[in-house]
Design an enzyme around this catalytic site. Structure first.
Site, PDB file in Angstrom:
ATOM      1  N   HIS A  10     134.620  70.121  88.627  1.00  0.00           N
ATOM      2  CA  HIS A  10     133.183  70.136  88.368  1.00  0.00           C
ATOM      3  C   HIS A  10     132.914  70.396  86.887  1.00  0.00           C
ATOM      4  O   HIS A  10     133.111  71.498  86.398  1.00  0.00           O
ATOM      5  CB  HIS A  10     132.549  71.232  89.236  1.00  0.00           C
ATOM      6  CG  HIS A  10     131.061  71.316  89.140  1.00  0.00           C
ATOM      7  ND1 HIS A  10     130.422  72.394  88.590  1.00  0.00           N
ATOM      8  CD2 HIS A  10     130.086  70.446  89.537  1.00  0.00           C
ATOM      9  CE1 HIS A  10     129.122  72.207  88.656  1.00  0.00           C
ATOM     10  NE2 HIS A  10     128.898  71.035  89.228  1.00  0.00           N
ATOM     11  N   GLU A  37     134.733  65.164  86.964  1.00  0.00           N
ATOM     12  CA  GLU A  37     133.313  64.821  87.062  1.00  0.00           C
ATOM     13  C   GLU A  37     132.671  64.600  85.693  1.00  0.00           C
ATOM     14  O   GLU A  37     132.998  65.304  84.729  1.00  0.00           O
ATOM     15  CB  GLU A  37     132.542  65.943  87.767  1.00  0.00           C
ATOM     16  CG  GLU A  37     131.136  65.498  88.143  1.00  0.00           C
ATOM     17  CD  GLU A  37     130.113  66.608  88.244  1.00  0.00           C
ATOM     18  OE1 GLU A  37     130.341  67.706  87.718  1.00  0.00           O
ATOM     19  OE2 GLU A  37     129.041  66.343  88.811  1.00  0.00           O
ATOM     20  N   ASP A  39     128.612  64.283  84.301  1.00  0.00           N
ATOM     21  CA  ASP A  39     127.158  64.137  84.396  1.00  0.00           C
ATOM     22  C   ASP A  39     126.757  63.323  83.178  1.00  0.00           C
ATOM     23  O   ASP A  39     127.272  63.564  82.076  1.00  0.00           O
ATOM     24  CB  ASP A  39     126.462  65.500  84.343  1.00  0.00           C
ATOM     25  CG  ASP A  39     126.802  66.385  85.537  1.00  0.00           C
ATOM     26  OD1 ASP A  39     126.526  65.968  86.672  1.00  0.00           O
ATOM     27  OD2 ASP A  39     127.343  67.485  85.319  1.00  0.00           O
ATOM     28  N   HIS A  52     125.323  67.903  81.133  1.00  0.00           N
ATOM     29  CA  HIS A  52     124.657  68.192  82.403  1.00  0.00           C
ATOM     30  C   HIS A  52     123.144  68.275  82.306  1.00  0.00           C
ATOM     31  O   HIS A  52     122.424  67.769  83.169  1.00  0.00           O
ATOM     32  CB  HIS A  52     125.189  69.494  83.007  1.00  0.00           C
ATOM     33  CG  HIS A  52     124.521  69.847  84.298  1.00  0.00           C
ATOM     34  ND1 HIS A  52     123.364  70.602  84.367  1.00  0.00           N
ATOM     35  CD2 HIS A  52     124.807  69.504  85.581  1.00  0.00           C
ATOM     36  CE1 HIS A  52     122.987  70.722  85.621  1.00  0.00           C
ATOM     37  NE2 HIS A  52     123.838  70.069  86.386  1.00  0.00           N
ATOM     38  N   GLU A 143     127.972  61.182  87.713  1.00  0.00           N
ATOM     39  CA  GLU A 143     126.612  61.396  88.223  1.00  0.00           C
ATOM     40  C   GLU A 143     125.566  60.766  87.307  1.00  0.00           C
ATOM     41  O   GLU A 143     125.558  60.995  86.092  1.00  0.00           O
ATOM     42  CB  GLU A 143     126.315  62.895  88.373  1.00  0.00           C
ATOM     43  CG  GLU A 143     124.905  63.110  88.935  1.00  0.00           C
ATOM     44  CD  GLU A 143     124.551  64.560  89.236  1.00  0.00           C
ATOM     45  OE1 GLU A 143     125.463  65.414  89.242  1.00  0.00           O
ATOM     46  OE2 GLU A 143     123.350  64.820  89.437  1.00  0.00           O
TER      47      GLU A 143
HETATM   48  O1  G3P Z   1     127.402  66.589  91.306  1.00  0.00           O
HETATM   49  C1  G3P Z   1     127.721  67.621  92.184  1.00  0.00           C
HETATM   50  C2  G3P Z   1     127.087  68.768  91.593  1.00  0.00           C
HETATM   51  O2  G3P Z   1     127.553  68.765  90.268  1.00  0.00           O
HETATM   52  C3  G3P Z   1     125.598  68.624  91.627  1.00  0.00           C
HETATM   53  O3  G3P Z   1     124.999  69.642  90.949  1.00  0.00           O
HETATM   54  O4  G3P Z   1     123.686  70.398  89.062  1.00  0.00           O
HETATM   55  O5  G3P Z   1     126.128  70.738  89.061  1.00  0.00           O
HETATM   56  O6  G3P Z   1     125.191  68.470  88.732  1.00  0.00           O
HETATM   57  P1  G3P Z   1     125.020  69.801  89.386  1.00  0.00           P
HETATM   58 CA    CA Z   2     126.996  66.945  88.771  1.00  0.00          CA
END
Ligand code: G3P
Ligand code: CA
Length: 298
Positions: A10, A37, A39, A52, A143
């Site tokens: 994450h 991951e 964002d 993010h 994402e």
């Molecule tokens: O994408 C999974 C999780 O990361 C969603 O929440 O706010 O951490 O992007 P966030």
């Molecule tokens: Ca995310």
């Protein structure tokens, strides 16, 4: 890809290094994460950065570097800055909103280090390099962040993300990737425009339980669900319902320093997720802990 549950780093190994930095991604790769991951946010000059927040204030020194560039809410938004300007910022471990104190006090110290913002293409190139140099392939899990907000700024974020992934060879599930988004309208749009090969994950916010009709609608568009941990643990029945519709379940976010209320230990949570609940993967700030847990149970 491995058939064991997926360990999704994450924002990288963000429990150890500032989120979305190359250092955090390299560490997660070395720890054996299955997916890293991203964002993704748009910039003023049409670039895609791995970041993010829509604004820069909790994660950079933007207030010192660009005084007078905030909006009326006092925040500095990524989309108001060019990539060159964004690259000049120092990235820090996350601070609490409006303060200079750490969001997670035991982690990497805030306002320390020489970390920088980079683009999605640079990150995909970096991961391709790590996959080659280590001989171990980690996938990507990208994402589309707030596509409605980007659309209001005339930025077609979802299209640009999917096109960039395709440029790097991520075109179907066999290529080792997922595209995730909280916005179901955007996922439907992506499905319609890019076809069924792109593997989509519908992220869920904390909130009202999903009706059967809503969950069925998700299953017509997406391959899986990304619910917050609190929607699956203690068992709510959501994992079984999703599985009944053929959906993968990848809850977020496993943090050893912020366990869900009522959970006594990281191993109690992981035992439940991979034992009784049988989730298909988990987003983790501490991917090493999940990798080791799965290895011990193998
Ligand atoms: O994408 C999974 C999780 O990361 C969603 O929440 O706010 O951490 O992007 P966030
Ligand atoms: Ca995310």
């Amino acid at each position: 890809m491995s058939r064991r549950p997926a360990v999704i780093a994450h924002r990288g190994a963000s429990g150890y290094l500032p989120e979305h930095t190359f250092a955090a991604k390299a560490m997660a790769h070395a720890m054996g994460a299955d997916f890293l991951e991203q964002d993704v946010i748009g910039t003023r000059d049409g670039e895609l950065i791995v970041f993010h927040d829509l604004h820069l204030d909790q994660l950079t020194d933007v207030g010192q570097r660009f005084p007078g560039r905030s909006r009326s809410d006092g925040l500095h938004y990524c989309i108001d800055f060019t990539l060159t300007e964004l690259r000049s910022l120092r990235v820090t471990e996350r601070r609490r909103k409006g303060t200079d104190t750490a969001r997670f006090p035991g982690r990497f110290p805030v306002n320390t280090g020489s970390f920088r913002i980079h683009t999605l293409a640079e990150e995909l190139e970096f991961i391709r390099g790590l996959n080659r140099s280590t001989g171990r392939t980690a996938g990507v899990y990208t994402e589309i962040k707030d596509p409605g907000w980007h659309a209001r700024h005339a930025f077609p974020l979802g299209d640009r993300v999917v096109e960039t992934l395709a440029d790097f060879g991520y075109r179907s599930a066999d290529d080792g990737f997922f595209v995730q988004c909280f916005d179901p309208v955007e996922l439907l749009r992506v499905r319609g425009k890019f076809g069924s090969a792109v593997p989509l994950i519908q992220l869920l916010d904390d909130g009202a339980p999903l009706t059967p009709e809503a969950l069925s609608a998700v299953a017509t568009c997406a391959q899986g669900l990304g619910p917050p941990l609190g929607m699956v643990w203690p068992d709510t029945g959501l994992v079984a319902r999703a599985r009944g519709l053929g959906l993968l379940v990848h809850p977020y976010t496993f943090r050893v320093d912020e366990l869900p209320a009522g959970c006594a230990s990281p191993s109690e949570l992981l035992d439940a997720l991979f034992g009784s609940l049988q989730v298909d993967g988990v987003f983790a700030d501490f991917p090493d802990v999940v990798v080791q847990h799965l290895a011990a149970g193998a």
